[in-house]
Design an enzyme around this catalytic site. Structure first.
Site, PDB file in Angstrom:
ATOM      1  N   GLU A  79       0.845  -1.202   0.000  1.00  0.00           N
ATOM      2  CA  GLU A  79       0.000   0.000   0.000  1.00  0.00           C
ATOM      3  C   GLU A  79       0.879   1.250   0.000  1.00  0.00           C
ATOM      4  O   GLU A  79       1.496   1.570   1.009  1.00  0.00           O
ATOM      5  CB  GLU A  79      -0.923  -0.003   1.228  1.00  0.00           C
ATOM      6  CG  GLU A  79      -1.761   1.261   1.334  1.00  0.00           C
ATOM      7  CD  GLU A  79      -2.511   1.368   2.665  1.00  0.00           C
ATOM      8  OE1 GLU A  79      -2.762   0.331   3.324  1.00  0.00           O
ATOM      9  OE2 GLU A  79      -2.831   2.503   3.055  1.00  0.00           O
ATOM     10  N   ARG A 120       0.335  10.399   0.046  1.00  0.00           N
ATOM     11  CA  ARG A 120       0.620  11.466   1.010  1.00  0.00           C
ATOM     12  C   ARG A 120       1.777  12.334   0.575  1.00  0.00           C
ATOM     13  O   ARG A 120       2.152  13.254   1.290  1.00  0.00           O
ATOM     14  CB  ARG A 120       0.952  10.867   2.380  1.00  0.00           C
ATOM     15  CG  ARG A 120      -0.217  10.143   2.957  1.00  0.00           C
ATOM     16  CD  ARG A 120       0.043   9.695   4.349  1.00  0.00           C
ATOM     17  NE  ARG A 120      -0.935   8.692   4.683  1.00  0.00           N
ATOM     18  CZ  ARG A 120      -0.950   8.014   5.801  1.00  0.00           C
ATOM     19  NH1 ARG A 120      -0.025   8.235   6.714  1.00  0.00           N
ATOM     20  NH2 ARG A 120      -1.886   7.119   6.018  1.00  0.00           N
ATOM     21  N   THR A 139      -4.600   6.023   1.437  1.00  0.00           N
ATOM     22  CA  THR A 139      -4.983   7.428   1.632  1.00  0.00           C
ATOM     23  C   THR A 139      -5.803   7.939   0.443  1.00  0.00           C
ATOM     24  O   THR A 139      -5.687   9.097   0.038  1.00  0.00           O
ATOM     25  CB  THR A 139      -3.758   8.332   1.905  1.00  0.00           C
ATOM     26  OG1 THR A 139      -2.808   7.638   2.715  1.00  0.00           O
ATOM     27  CG2 THR A 139      -4.167   9.594   2.649  1.00  0.00           C
ATOM     28  N   LYS A 174     -11.195  -1.794   6.477  1.00  0.00           N
ATOM     29  CA  LYS A 174     -10.045  -1.421   7.305  1.00  0.00           C
ATOM     30  C   LYS A 174     -10.597  -0.790   8.585  1.00  0.00           C
ATOM     31  O   LYS A 174     -11.547   0.001   8.523  1.00  0.00           O
ATOM     32  CB  LYS A 174      -9.197  -0.435   6.511  1.00  0.00           C
ATOM     33  CG  LYS A 174      -8.202   0.382   7.296  1.00  0.00           C
ATOM     34  CD  LYS A 174      -7.305   1.158   6.333  1.00  0.00           C
ATOM     35  CE  LYS A 174      -6.737   2.396   6.987  1.00  0.00           C
ATOM     36  NZ  LYS A 174      -5.592   2.948   6.259  1.00  0.00           N
TER      37      LYS A 174
HETATM   38  C1  3PG Z   1      -1.408   5.285   8.521  1.00  0.00           C
HETATM   39  O1  3PG Z   1      -2.405   5.653   7.977  1.00  0.00           O
HETATM   40  O2  3PG Z   1      -0.429   6.015   8.744  1.00  0.00           O
HETATM   41  C2  3PG Z   1      -1.370   3.867   8.845  1.00  0.00           C
HETATM   42  O3  3PG Z   1      -2.484   3.539   9.563  1.00  0.00           O
HETATM   43  C3  3PG Z   1      -0.142   3.433   9.511  1.00  0.00           C
HETATM   44  O4  3PG Z   1      -0.208   3.711  10.834  1.00  0.00           O
HETATM   45  P1  3PG Z   1       1.025   3.299  11.732  1.00  0.00           P
HETATM   46  O5  3PG Z   1       2.152   4.221  11.335  1.00  0.00           O
HETATM   47  O6  3PG Z   1       0.547   3.525  13.134  1.00  0.00           O
HETATM   48  O7  3PG Z   1       1.352   1.874  11.417  1.00  0.00           O
END
Ligand code: 3PG
Length: 217
Positions: A50, A54, A78, A138
């Site tokens: 994934e 971002r 995202t 999710k």
């Molecule tokens: C995110 O959206 O950043 C993910 O959920 C990952 O989260 P984490 O950094 O706590 O694993």
């Protein structure tokens, strides 16, 4: 890794979830790292990747992985709008992950023919997703929104839903989530620590992926 899964064909959300115990949540700022990182994760046994939208480089990174790492199945994270869905599909993303739920994103995912794992934190959002035909979801942000206890509670009214908890999940607590009957896999960023990426320590990424694949579920 499910060696029987033909990753060249159309995927389902369940196949995305079941390929390995962990879906790495990846933030890439350097396009030159994309292919090397993807190869390192695949070498460790993880191929559902994934890449989050971002950074300005995210779509180019997805495109590079889709083109140059045939053993990887690159998805986009995202994803927040129908426009995001179109851009990801054009870039070659094979699946979509969103931090929340909207009908527009669900519809765009369907139109693009891509499986979507949408984020939920409430029963109402689960019901909306199920109204739209989605039962692989999710749970985000998992730790902040109630952790394993929340998933246990949802197992009653939403026993037909399967979850990928993400957000605050780590190597230390992943097994607790994976032991739950309504959890297929977890998501997390711990396989791709920023300092390890900055050093280009791909062997370390492979080692982290290898360990993650051995989590019981
Ligand atoms: C995110 O959206 O950043 C993910 O959920 C990952 O989260 P984490 O950094 O706590 O694993």
């Amino acid at each position: 890794m499910d060696v029987n899964l033909d990753v060249s064909g159309k995927l389902t959300a369940l196949q995305v979830m079941q390929d390995s115990p962990v879906i790495p949540v990846i933030v890439l700022t350097d396009i030159n790292q994309a292919v090397l990182l993807a190869r390192a994760l695949v070498a460790g046994g993880i191929r559902m990747l994934e890449v989050t939208l971002r950074t300005p480089q995210a779509l180019a990174c997805i495109e590079a992985i889709a083109r140059d790492v045939p053993d990887a199945v690159v998805g986009a994270g995202t994803v927040r709008s129908a426009l995001d869905v179109h851009a990801c599909a054009m870039a070659g993303a094979r699946f979509l992950v969103s931090p929340g739920y909207t009908h527009a994103v669900a519809q765009a995912g369907r139109d693009a023919g891509l499986p979507l794992l949408p984020g939920v934190t409430t029963g109402s959002e689960i019901m909306m997703a199920q109204e739209d035909g989605l039962s692989q979801l999710k749970f985000f942000p998992a730790m902040q929104a109630g952790g394993a206890a929340m998933l246990k509670a949802w197992g009653g009214p939403f026993g037909d839903v399967r979850f990928c908890p993400t957000g605050g999940v780590t190597a230390a607590n992943a097994a607790e989530f994976l032991a739950l009957p309504n959890v297929e896999c977890v998501g997390g960023s711990w396989l791709t620590p920023p300092d390890v990426l900055a050093r280009g320590n791909w062997a370390q990424v492979t080692a982290l992926a290898f360990q993650a694949c051995r989590l019981p579920r």
